[in-house]
Scaffold this motif. Sequence first.
Motif, PDB file in Angstrom:
ATOM      1  N   GLY A 209     -14.154  -8.914  32.007  1.00 21.94           N
ATOM      2  CA  GLY A 209     -15.112  -9.683  31.218  1.00 21.94           C
ATOM      3  C   GLY A 209     -15.806  -8.898  30.133  1.00 21.94           C
ATOM      4  N   GLY A 385     -22.372 -17.636  29.472  1.00 18.02           N
ATOM      5  CA  GLY A 385     -21.466 -18.135  30.510  1.00 18.02           C
ATOM      6  C   GLY A 385     -20.439 -17.095  30.909  1.00 18.02           C
ATOM      7  N   MET A 386     -19.936 -16.317  29.965  1.00 14.87           N
ATOM      8  CA  MET A 386     -18.969 -15.265  30.280  1.00 14.87           C
ATOM      9  C   MET A 386     -19.616 -14.145  31.076  1.00 14.87           C
ATOM     10  SD  MET A 386     -16.428 -14.933  26.996  1.00 14.87           S
ATOM     11  CE  MET A 386     -17.686 -14.705  25.749  1.00 14.87           C
ATOM     12  N   GLU A 389     -20.081 -15.496  34.547  1.00 15.96           N
ATOM     13  CA  GLU A 389     -18.795 -15.579  35.233  1.00 15.96           C
ATOM     14  C   GLU A 389     -18.363 -14.209  35.743  1.00 15.96           C
ATOM     15  OE1 GLU A 389     -14.161 -16.959  34.311  1.00 15.96           O
ATOM     16  OE2 GLU A 389     -15.682 -16.994  32.735  1.00 15.96           O
ATOM     17  N   GLY A 394     -24.045 -18.245  38.088  1.00 13.25           N
ATOM     18  CA  GLY A 394     -24.327 -19.123  36.966  1.00 13.25           C
ATOM     19  C   GLY A 394     -25.555 -18.640  36.223  1.00 13.25           C
ATOM     20  N   ALA A 450     -22.187 -21.584  39.051  1.00 14.19           N
ATOM     21  CA  ALA A 450     -21.318 -21.259  37.921  1.00 14.19           C
ATOM     22  C   ALA A 450     -21.771 -22.043  36.698  1.00 14.19           C
ATOM     23  CB  ALA A 450     -19.860 -21.596  38.245  1.00 14.19           C
ATOM     24  N   GLY A 451     -21.352 -21.589  35.530  1.00 19.89           N
ATOM     25  CA  GLY A 451     -21.675 -22.279  34.297  1.00 19.89           C
ATOM     26  C   GLY A 451     -23.076 -21.966  33.797  1.00 19.89           C
ATOM     27  N   GLY A 467     -18.772 -24.885  33.966  1.00 16.26           N
ATOM     28  CA  GLY A 467     -18.203 -23.972  34.955  1.00 16.26           C
ATOM     29  C   GLY A 467     -17.780 -22.671  34.311  1.00 16.26           C
ATOM     30  N   PRO A 468     -16.875 -21.939  34.937  1.00 18.24           N
ATOM     31  CA  PRO A 468     -16.418 -20.676  34.366  1.00 18.24           C
ATOM     32  C   PRO A 468     -15.866 -20.861  32.955  1.00 18.24           C
ATOM     33  CG  PRO A 468     -15.670 -20.897  36.637  1.00 18.24           C
ATOM     34  CD  PRO A 468     -16.262 -22.214  36.250  1.00 18.24           C
ATOM     35  N   THR A 470     -13.909 -18.364  31.026  1.00 20.16           N
ATOM     36  CA  THR A 470     -12.607 -17.763  30.714  1.00 20.16           C
ATOM     37  C   THR A 470     -11.552 -17.952  31.790  1.00 20.16           C
ATOM     38  OG1 THR A 470     -13.127 -15.618  31.732  1.00 20.16           O
ATOM     39  CG2 THR A 470     -13.818 -15.963  29.443  1.00 20.16           C
ATOM     40  N   GLY A 473     -12.503 -14.803  36.198  1.00 17.68           N
ATOM     41  CA  GLY A 473     -13.144 -14.552  37.480  1.00 17.68           C
ATOM     42  C   GLY A 473     -14.159 -13.421  37.409  1.00 17.68           C
ATOM     43  N   PRO A 474     -14.850 -13.171  38.509  1.00 20.30           N
ATOM     44  CA  PRO A 474     -15.859 -12.130  38.530  1.00 20.30           C
ATOM     45  C   PRO A 474     -15.264 -10.731  38.560  1.00 20.30           C
ATOM     46  CG  PRO A 474     -15.655 -13.114  40.698  1.00 20.30           C
ATOM     47  CD  PRO A 474     -14.781 -13.913  39.781  1.00 20.30           C
TER      48      PRO A 474
END
Length: 479
Positions: A209, A385-386, A389, A394, A450-451, A467-468, A470, A473-474
């Motif tokens: 990320g 958001g990124m 994520e 969130g 999330a989001g 929500g996510p 990209t 994932g984390p």
Amino acid sequence: MRADVATSALEDRAALERSVLLVDFRTPPAARGWQVAEADAAGVAAHRELRQRAFVEEQGLFAGTDLDGTDDDPRAVTLVARGTRGAVLGGVRLAPVDPAGPDVGWWAGSRLVVAPDAPRGLGAALVIAACARAEQAGVLRFDATVQDRYAALFTRLGWRATGTATLGDRPHTAMTWPIGRIAALAAATKAPLGGLLGGFSLGGPGWVGDDGAPVPGTDVIAACDAILPAMVERDPEWAGWCGVLVNVNDLSAMGAAPLGLLDAVGARDASFAARVLAGLRDASRSWGVPVLGGHTQLGVPASLSVTALGRTHRPVPAGGGRPGHEVRLTADLGGGWRRGHTGRQWDSTSTRTTAELQLMGSVVARTAPAAAKDVSMAGLVGTLGMLAEASGCGAVLDVAAVPRPPAASVGDWFSCFPGTAFLTTDDPGRPVAPAGPASSAVCGELVPGAGVQLRWPDGSLTPAVPGPVTGLGPATVLD
């Protein structure tokens, strides 16, 4: 001769028949009997007359007059529908919810009225026009309180009910128009990444990320960005400048001090390449970061890619956030919209000194927050958001607390490329290093889930990114 004449006549007839087949003899659709436009002073007065007759005299919703503080708000917009002879057949009003407060991107529509003899469909047309005008104004929340008998009309037009209310002893439905600007931007720019980048190590555990990547076994951070070819073609000097800007921002968000740049330029000829390189050279000098080398190709479509190298022994990840962390935005609010890019690209950097640029760029390194990310093409909300994520959670963004230049609407500022802007998260109350000319403020928090949700002055939350962003994932944070 006769045969030639006959042949010519047949050809002319065939040509005529071919032409006839291209003509549409169907009855053309009837033109609408009205046109919706923003009202002038006479239009506003006519709308108020319709309001007085409908809401005060006929329905008794108000005593004496329905005029209120919104009518005195200079930001209020009235849309009216005029008939073919210019008479006002109906209208609607829209404005910031708080007539005396700042515009935080939360508007309401009200006083929708049509004349008794107005054509069918006029009310719906006014509602649709009001929604479009609100989004044009950079609004991210648009509400209305509607008499229950008209709630079905609004629902058919895409509005959602959010509650109930009583006005003038009559039941009303509170409704909102869903504005998907932020989610659409995030989906268009970042949603495919998870599927495209599967199988790559992406910097190793703990760095998923991030826009930069630690080079294994070193204290070097590498970053790379390409400028949109259309932007290079349209504004080559600015493209060259931004090639440096976005890469330096990527390094700065990880707390790295820039070491140097590599560029790859494509251009149709040497003259055009010189314009791209001029912008890159000016930016290199302004930030004090040398261009170490690169590649230039002529006789090809316009393109530009820049790679940056930086150094830090303590890189800051985008995935270091946790629920309960404060979200802070540090952004340079100086400057204005880049000419030709209004609403999309904010230029604060081209007028700053090297000392100012370096001071703002080093704020993450000097603060050492738990997580950081520079605001880029996904905009402020998409970038948050990124970060969330990558951190496995969130986020909530407090709309009214976000530092914002007066010349930018909330919608534009939340979705544009803002020049120099960093999102950081950390435990509440942790000190933050001075950022020179940049403004800095806590404007949200990370939360479970999330989001990204937007929090408004009334305390309510609306979804901005569901929500996510990209699909990457984390990150797996190493202790």
